[in-house]
Design an enzyme around this catalytic site. Structure first.
Site, short mmCIF file in Angstrom:
data_model
loop_
_atom_site.label_atom_id
_atom_site.label_comp_id
_atom_site.label_asym_id
_atom_site.label_seq_id
_atom_site.Cartn_x
_atom_site.Cartn_y
_atom_site.Cartn_z
N GLU A 120 0.86 -1.18 0.00
CA GLU A 120 0.00 0.00 0.00
C GLU A 120 0.90 1.23 0.00
OE1 GLU A 120 -3.43 2.01 2.90
OE2 GLU A 120 -2.62 0.02 3.37
N LEU A 121 0.71 2.11 -0.96
CA LEU A 121 1.48 3.35 -1.09
C LEU A 121 0.53 4.49 -0.80
CD1 LEU A 121 3.27 2.31 -4.37
CD2 LEU A 121 4.22 2.22 -2.04
#
Length: 127
Positions: A120-121
């Protein structure tokens, strides 16, 4: 006692060089230490990489590629992040979507690394 920060995590991976290339595309730097061990550094943290079947002891009870779910804060707004991922040839699994972070609301984009770990960015969002 109180915990102050996270220093490093260990990822067990099938192919260290493929993993290095993926995380370099996200802006991390390769670090070699301790007799040739490899890690990916970012900020004041790092991801130590262990090759599956050749883990460094002590290690998790059941280490294996593709079992992690990680979230990294990045310095690009969602639109620029999705463009960067496209330029790097990294497919987006989900996002941008709103999420709840440890310290602030987030806008997140989800991708997978070469082992299938969920990455997850995120950027902090206005409340």
């Amino acid at each position: 006692m109180r915990v102050l920060a996270l220093d490093h995590l260990v990822l067990t991976v099938a192919d260290i060089e493929a993993t290095v290339a993926f995380y370099q595309a996200l802006g991390m730097q390769r670090v070699t230490f301790g007799g040739g061990r490899v890690a990916m550094a970012f900020g004041r943290q790092k991801l130590n990489l262990h090759r599956a079947g050749a883990e460094i002891a002590p290690h998790a009870r059941r280490p294996g590629p593709g079992s992690a779910d990680l979230c990294f804060l990045v310095d690009l707004p969602p639109e620029a992040l999705t463009a960067h991922l496209g330029q790097q040839g990294i497919g987006i699994e989900l996002g941008p979507v709103r999420r709840t972070g440890a310290a602030a609301p987030l806008v997140s984009v989800y991708v997978r690394d070469p082992d299938g770990n969920l990455v997850e960015l995120s950027t902090e969002a206005a409340a």
